[in-house]
Design a protein around this motif. Structure first.
Motif, PDB file in Angstrom:
ATOM      1  N   PRO A 100       0.845  -1.209   0.000  1.00 61.16           N
ATOM      2  CA  PRO A 100       0.000   0.000   0.000  1.00 61.16           C
ATOM      3  C   PRO A 100       0.873   1.248   0.000  1.00 61.16           C
ATOM      4  N   GLY A 101       0.303   2.342  -0.440  1.00 60.57           N
ATOM      5  CA  GLY A 101       1.082   3.578  -0.487  1.00 60.57           C
ATOM      6  C   GLY A 101       0.277   4.723  -1.043  1.00 60.57           C
ATOM      7  N   VAL A 102       0.987   5.699  -1.590  1.00 65.13           N
ATOM      8  CA  VAL A 102       0.349   6.883  -2.159  1.00 65.13           C
ATOM      9  C   VAL A 102       0.893   7.118  -3.559  1.00 65.13           C
TER      10      VAL A 102
ATOM     11  N   LEU B 103       5.630   7.527  -6.591  1.00 64.39           N
ATOM     12  CA  LEU B 103       5.004   6.420  -5.875  1.00 64.39           C
ATOM     13  C   LEU B 103       5.783   6.167  -4.597  1.00 64.39           C
ATOM     14  N   ALA B 104       5.067   6.052  -3.507  1.00 62.50           N
ATOM     15  CA  ALA B 104       5.704   5.822  -2.209  1.00 62.50           C
ATOM     16  C   ALA B 104       4.975   4.698  -1.498  1.00 62.50           C
ATOM     17  N   VAL B 105       5.731   3.754  -0.962  1.00 62.60           N
ATOM     18  CA  VAL B 105       5.159   2.638  -0.214  1.00 62.60           C
ATOM     19  C   VAL B 105       5.037   3.040   1.247  1.00 62.60           C
ATOM     20  N   GLY B 106       3.890   2.781   1.833  1.00 65.62           N
ATOM     21  CA  GLY B 106       3.635   3.098   3.236  1.00 65.62           C
ATOM     22  C   GLY B 106       2.158   2.957   3.530  1.00 65.62           C
ATOM     23  N   ASP B 107       1.768   3.294   4.728  1.00 62.45           N
ATOM     24  CA  ASP B 107       0.364   3.301   5.095  1.00 62.45           C
ATOM     25  C   ASP B 107      -0.304   4.438   4.331  1.00 62.45           C
ATOM     26  N   GLY B 108      -1.093   4.081   3.314  1.00 69.60           N
ATOM     27  CA  GLY B 108      -1.587   5.051   2.353  1.00 69.60           C
ATOM     28  C   GLY B 108      -2.233   6.284   2.950  1.00 69.60           C
TER      29      GLY B 108
END
Length: 304
Positions: free
Chosen positions: A149-151, A234-239
Protein backbone atom coordinates in the motif's frame (compact mmCIF):
# COMPACT_ATOMS: atom_id res chain seq x y z
CA UNK A 1 -12.90 124.97 -89.81
CA UNK A 2 -10.01 122.68 -90.45
CA UNK A 3 -10.30 119.13 -89.32
CA UNK A 4 -7.40 117.23 -87.90
CA UNK A 5 -6.62 113.99 -89.66
CA UNK A 6 -6.96 110.99 -87.49
CA UNK A 7 -3.79 109.50 -86.00
CA UNK A 8 -3.01 106.50 -88.17
CA UNK A 9 0.30 105.53 -86.52
CA UNK A 10 0.40 101.80 -85.56
CA UNK A 11 1.15 100.86 -81.97
CA UNK A 12 3.87 98.29 -81.05
CA UNK A 13 2.67 94.68 -80.78
CA UNK A 14 1.89 93.48 -77.24
CA UNK A 15 4.65 91.59 -75.38
CA UNK A 16 4.43 87.82 -75.14
CA UNK A 17 3.31 86.47 -71.79
CA UNK A 18 6.38 84.19 -71.66
CA UNK A 19 8.86 86.88 -72.72
CA UNK A 20 10.49 86.71 -69.29
CA UNK A 21 11.10 82.97 -69.68
CA UNK A 22 13.32 83.04 -72.73
CA UNK A 23 15.88 80.68 -71.21
CA UNK A 24 13.23 78.09 -70.45
CA UNK A 25 11.78 78.45 -73.93
CA UNK A 26 15.21 77.95 -75.45
CA UNK A 27 15.75 74.77 -73.42
CA UNK A 28 12.40 73.39 -74.46
CA UNK A 29 12.85 74.31 -78.14
CA UNK A 30 16.42 72.91 -78.26
CA UNK A 31 16.37 69.90 -75.99
CA UNK A 32 19.51 68.49 -77.61
CA UNK A 33 22.74 70.41 -77.20
CA UNK A 34 23.98 71.97 -80.39
CA UNK A 35 27.32 70.15 -80.16
CA UNK A 36 25.61 66.77 -79.78
CA UNK A 37 23.25 67.58 -82.63
CA UNK A 38 26.17 68.43 -84.95
CA UNK A 39 28.08 65.27 -84.01
CA UNK A 40 24.99 63.13 -84.62
CA UNK A 41 24.48 64.79 -87.98
CA UNK A 42 28.12 64.07 -88.98
CA UNK A 43 27.75 60.38 -88.02
CA UNK A 44 24.60 60.07 -90.06
CA UNK A 45 26.34 61.76 -92.99
CA UNK A 46 29.37 59.42 -93.05
CA UNK A 47 27.31 56.28 -92.23
CA UNK A 48 28.94 55.56 -88.85
CA UNK A 49 25.72 55.81 -86.81
CA UNK A 50 23.96 52.69 -85.40
CA UNK A 51 25.51 49.27 -85.41
CA UNK A 52 29.04 48.88 -86.79
CA UNK A 53 29.02 48.45 -90.50
CA UNK A 54 32.64 47.48 -91.21
CA UNK A 55 33.64 43.82 -91.28
CA UNK A 56 36.15 44.31 -88.46
CA UNK A 57 33.55 45.85 -86.19
CA UNK A 58 31.05 43.11 -86.98
CA UNK A 59 33.62 40.41 -86.24
CA UNK A 60 34.46 42.07 -82.92
CA UNK A 61 30.80 42.19 -81.91
CA UNK A 62 30.33 38.53 -82.91
CA UNK A 63 33.42 37.51 -80.92
CA UNK A 64 32.09 39.31 -77.84
CA UNK A 65 28.75 37.53 -78.15
CA UNK A 66 30.50 34.17 -78.53
CA UNK A 67 32.61 34.78 -75.41
CA UNK A 68 29.53 35.74 -73.39
CA UNK A 69 27.71 32.61 -74.57
CA UNK A 70 30.71 30.44 -73.63
CA UNK A 71 30.84 31.97 -70.13
CA UNK A 72 27.15 31.29 -69.57
CA UNK A 73 27.43 27.75 -70.96
CA UNK A 74 30.46 26.91 -68.83
CA UNK A 75 28.73 28.29 -65.70
CA UNK A 76 25.64 26.19 -66.35
CA UNK A 77 27.75 23.09 -67.02
CA UNK A 78 29.77 23.59 -63.81
CA UNK A 79 26.59 24.00 -61.77
CA UNK A 80 25.15 20.86 -63.34
CA UNK A 81 28.33 18.92 -62.52
CA UNK A 82 28.62 20.20 -58.93
CA UNK A 83 24.97 19.47 -58.07
CA UNK A 84 25.43 15.66 -57.90
CA UNK A 85 28.60 16.15 -55.83
CA UNK A 86 26.75 18.25 -53.26
CA UNK A 87 23.89 15.76 -53.18
CA UNK A 88 26.33 12.90 -52.69
CA UNK A 89 28.09 14.67 -49.83
CA UNK A 90 24.73 15.34 -48.19
CA UNK A 91 23.75 11.67 -48.49
CA UNK A 92 27.09 10.61 -47.02
CA UNK A 93 26.61 12.98 -44.09
CA UNK A 94 23.11 11.62 -43.45
CA UNK A 95 24.42 8.04 -43.58
CA UNK A 96 27.18 8.95 -41.14
CA UNK A 97 24.70 10.51 -38.73
CA UNK A 98 22.47 7.44 -38.94
CA UNK A 99 25.43 5.15 -38.31
CA UNK A 100 26.59 7.15 -35.28
CA UNK A 101 23.05 7.22 -33.91
CA UNK A 102 22.76 3.47 -34.30
CA UNK A 103 26.12 2.99 -32.58
CA UNK A 104 25.01 5.22 -29.69
CA UNK A 105 21.78 3.23 -29.34
CA UNK A 106 23.77 0.01 -29.28
CA UNK A 107 26.07 1.33 -26.57
CA UNK A 108 23.09 2.49 -24.54
CA UNK A 109 21.54 -0.97 -24.79
CA UNK A 110 24.81 -2.53 -23.65
CA UNK A 111 24.98 -0.13 -20.70
CA UNK A 112 21.43 -1.07 -19.69
CA UNK A 113 22.29 -4.77 -19.90
CA UNK A 114 25.44 -4.30 -17.83
CA UNK A 115 23.55 -2.22 -15.29
CA UNK A 116 20.90 -4.94 -14.98
CA UNK A 117 23.60 -7.61 -14.59
CA UNK A 118 25.36 -5.60 -11.88
CA UNK A 119 22.07 -5.08 -10.06
CA UNK A 120 21.30 -8.80 -10.19
CA UNK A 121 24.74 -9.68 -8.85
CA UNK A 122 24.32 -7.16 -6.05
CA UNK A 123 20.96 -8.64 -5.10
CA UNK A 124 22.43 -12.12 -5.00
CA UNK A 125 25.35 -10.91 -2.90
CA UNK A 126 22.99 -9.25 -0.45
CA UNK A 127 20.90 -12.38 -0.17
CA UNK A 128 24.00 -14.54 0.31
CA UNK A 129 25.74 -12.40 2.95
CA UNK A 130 22.75 -10.83 4.61
CA UNK A 131 21.74 -13.93 6.59
CA UNK A 132 18.18 -13.84 7.83
CA UNK A 133 17.95 -10.16 7.04
CA UNK A 134 19.10 -10.48 3.45
CA UNK A 135 15.71 -9.56 2.01
CA UNK A 136 15.35 -6.60 4.35
CA UNK A 137 18.80 -5.33 3.49
CA UNK A 138 18.06 -5.71 -0.23
CA UNK A 139 14.79 -3.83 0.23
CA UNK A 140 16.39 -0.97 2.15
CA UNK A 141 19.19 -0.77 -0.40
CA UNK A 142 16.67 -0.59 -3.25
CA UNK A 143 18.16 -3.71 -4.77
CA UNK A 144 14.87 -5.57 -5.06
CA UNK A 145 11.39 -4.64 -6.37
CA UNK A 146 8.79 -3.90 -3.72
CA UNK A 147 5.03 -3.70 -3.55
CA UNK A 148 2.48 -2.72 -0.96
CA UNK A 149 0.00 0.00 0.00
CA UNK A 150 1.08 3.58 -0.49
CA UNK A 151 0.35 6.88 -2.16
CA UNK A 152 0.47 8.20 -5.70
CA UNK A 153 1.51 11.84 -6.06
CA UNK A 154 1.34 13.39 -9.54
CA UNK A 155 3.01 16.78 -10.07
CA UNK A 156 2.94 18.66 -13.38
CA UNK A 157 4.13 22.04 -14.66
CA UNK A 158 1.66 24.86 -14.97
CA UNK A 159 -0.11 25.26 -18.29
CA UNK A 160 1.34 28.76 -18.60
CA UNK A 161 4.99 28.42 -17.60
CA UNK A 162 5.93 32.07 -18.14
CA UNK A 163 4.58 33.40 -14.88
CA UNK A 164 6.55 35.50 -12.44
CA UNK A 165 6.28 36.93 -8.98
CA UNK A 166 7.14 36.16 -5.42
CA UNK A 167 6.03 33.22 -3.37
CA UNK A 168 8.07 30.28 -2.12
CA UNK A 169 10.69 30.67 -4.88
CA UNK A 170 11.00 34.45 -4.87
CA UNK A 171 14.74 34.45 -4.08
CA UNK A 172 15.80 31.52 -6.28
CA UNK A 173 16.33 33.55 -9.44
CA UNK A 174 14.16 31.26 -11.59
CA UNK A 175 12.46 33.32 -14.29
CA UNK A 176 10.06 30.51 -15.14
CA UNK A 177 8.28 29.85 -11.87
CA UNK A 178 5.55 27.71 -13.43
CA UNK A 179 7.94 24.79 -13.84
CA UNK A 180 8.83 22.17 -11.29
CA UNK A 181 12.51 22.38 -10.40
CA UNK A 182 14.97 19.93 -8.92
CA UNK A 183 14.84 21.63 -5.53
CA UNK A 184 11.04 21.35 -5.57
CA UNK A 185 11.26 17.63 -6.26
CA UNK A 186 13.86 17.28 -3.51
CA UNK A 187 11.44 18.82 -1.03
CA UNK A 188 8.64 16.53 -2.18
CA UNK A 189 10.78 13.43 -1.74
CA UNK A 190 12.17 14.53 1.62
CA UNK A 191 8.63 15.27 2.81
CA UNK A 192 7.51 11.77 1.85
CA UNK A 193 10.49 10.17 3.62
CA UNK A 194 9.77 12.24 6.71
CA UNK A 195 6.08 11.31 6.58
CA UNK A 196 6.86 7.59 6.76
CA UNK A 197 7.52 6.37 3.20
CA UNK A 198 9.53 3.14 3.09
CA UNK A 199 10.38 3.18 -0.64
CA UNK A 200 9.98 5.86 -3.31
CA UNK A 201 10.20 5.93 -7.10
CA UNK A 202 9.83 8.88 -9.50
CA UNK A 203 8.66 8.08 -13.02
CA UNK A 204 9.87 4.52 -12.51
CA UNK A 205 13.28 5.54 -11.09
CA UNK A 206 13.78 3.91 -7.70
CA UNK A 207 15.46 6.11 -5.09
CA UNK A 208 18.22 4.81 -2.84
CA UNK A 209 20.47 6.26 -0.16
CA UNK A 210 22.84 7.41 -2.91
CA UNK A 211 20.24 8.84 -5.29
CA UNK A 212 20.72 12.42 -6.43
CA UNK A 213 18.07 14.78 -7.78
CA UNK A 214 19.70 17.45 -9.92
CA UNK A 215 18.90 19.78 -12.81
CA UNK A 216 20.27 20.01 -16.34
CA UNK A 217 18.79 23.08 -17.95
CA UNK A 218 15.02 22.75 -17.57
CA UNK A 219 15.16 18.96 -17.03
CA UNK A 220 15.10 17.20 -13.67
CA UNK A 221 17.60 14.37 -13.37
CA UNK A 222 17.31 11.41 -11.02
CA UNK A 223 20.60 9.53 -10.89
CA UNK A 224 21.58 11.28 -14.13
CA UNK A 225 18.44 10.13 -15.94
CA UNK A 226 16.17 12.90 -17.23
CA UNK A 227 12.52 12.94 -16.22
CA UNK A 228 9.65 14.22 -18.32
CA UNK A 229 6.58 15.86 -16.75
CA UNK A 230 4.13 14.94 -15.41
CA UNK A 231 6.15 13.53 -12.50
CA UNK A 232 4.55 10.48 -10.90
CA UNK A 233 5.88 9.81 -7.40
CA UNK A 234 5.00 6.42 -5.88
CA UNK A 235 5.70 5.82 -2.21
CA UNK A 236 5.16 2.64 -0.21
CA UNK A 237 3.63 3.10 3.24
CA UNK A 238 0.36 3.30 5.09
CA UNK A 239 -1.59 5.05 2.35
CA UNK A 240 -4.03 7.25 4.28
CA UNK A 241 -1.63 8.09 7.10
CA UNK A 242 1.19 8.78 4.64
CA UNK A 243 -0.96 11.08 2.49
CA UNK A 244 -2.29 12.97 5.50
CA UNK A 245 1.12 13.31 7.12
CA UNK A 246 2.69 14.60 3.91
CA UNK A 247 -0.04 17.19 3.28
CA UNK A 248 0.33 18.47 6.86
CA UNK A 249 4.13 18.63 6.69
CA UNK A 250 6.14 21.73 5.80
CA UNK A 251 7.07 20.22 2.44
CA UNK A 252 3.45 19.37 1.69
CA UNK A 253 2.48 22.97 2.49
CA UNK A 254 5.32 24.13 0.22
CA UNK A 255 3.88 22.09 -2.65
CA UNK A 256 0.42 23.50 -1.94
CA UNK A 257 1.86 27.03 -2.07
CA UNK A 258 3.35 26.30 -5.49
CA UNK A 259 -0.05 25.14 -6.64
CA UNK A 260 -1.83 28.24 -5.37
CA UNK A 261 0.80 30.77 -6.42
CA UNK A 262 2.05 29.36 -9.73
CA UNK A 263 -0.69 26.96 -10.88
CA UNK A 264 1.58 23.92 -10.63
CA UNK A 265 -0.79 20.98 -10.90
CA UNK A 266 -0.73 18.36 -8.14
CA UNK A 267 -2.88 15.44 -7.05
CA UNK A 268 -2.35 12.89 -4.29
CA UNK A 269 -4.28 9.71 -3.56
CA UNK A 270 -3.78 6.67 -1.35
CA UNK A 271 -3.42 3.38 -3.21
CA UNK A 272 -4.25 -0.15 -2.11
CA UNK A 273 -1.08 -1.36 -3.83
CA UNK A 274 1.83 0.26 -5.63
CA UNK A 275 4.72 -1.49 -7.32
CA UNK A 276 8.24 -0.07 -7.37
CA UNK A 277 11.08 -1.47 -9.50
CA UNK A 278 14.55 -2.23 -8.20
CA UNK A 279 17.24 0.41 -8.44
CA UNK A 280 19.64 -0.12 -11.37
CA UNK A 281 22.70 -0.32 -9.15
CA UNK A 282 24.07 0.77 -5.81
CA UNK A 283 27.82 1.34 -6.03
CA UNK A 284 29.64 1.95 -2.74
CA UNK A 285 33.24 3.06 -3.11
CA UNK A 286 34.19 4.23 0.37
CA UNK A 287 31.98 2.65 3.02
CA UNK A 288 33.05 -0.74 4.42
CA UNK A 289 31.08 -3.11 6.64
CA UNK A 290 32.05 -3.00 10.29
CA UNK A 291 33.87 -6.06 11.57
CA UNK A 292 31.69 -8.40 13.59
CA UNK A 293 32.11 -8.19 17.36
CA UNK A 294 33.67 -4.71 17.36
CA UNK A 295 32.02 -1.62 18.78
CA UNK A 296 28.52 -1.79 20.18
CA UNK A 297 27.04 -5.14 21.00
CA UNK A 298 24.76 -6.73 18.48
CA UNK A 299 21.25 -6.71 19.90
CA UNK A 300 19.96 -9.12 17.30
CA UNK A 301 16.96 -6.94 16.59
CA UNK A 302 18.12 -6.07 13.13
CA UNK A 303 17.19 -2.97 11.17
CA UNK A 304 13.68 -1.65 11.43
Amino acid sequence: MSQQSPDRSTSSPPARPDASMSLLNNVMDHSLDDGYAEASARRRADGSAGLPRTLKSKLGLAAGLVVAALVVTLGAAEARISAPVVAKEREELIDRIDAETEAADTLESEVDELRADVGERQRKALEQHGGDQGQLVALLAGATPVQGPGVKLVVDDAKDTDQGGGGPRESTGFADTGRMRDRDMQRVVNGLWESGAEAIAINGQRLTALSAIRAAGDAILVDNRPLVPPYTVLAVGDGKKLATAFQDSADGQYLQALKESFDIRTSISDQAEVRLPAAPSLIVRTAEPKAAGSGAADTGKGTS
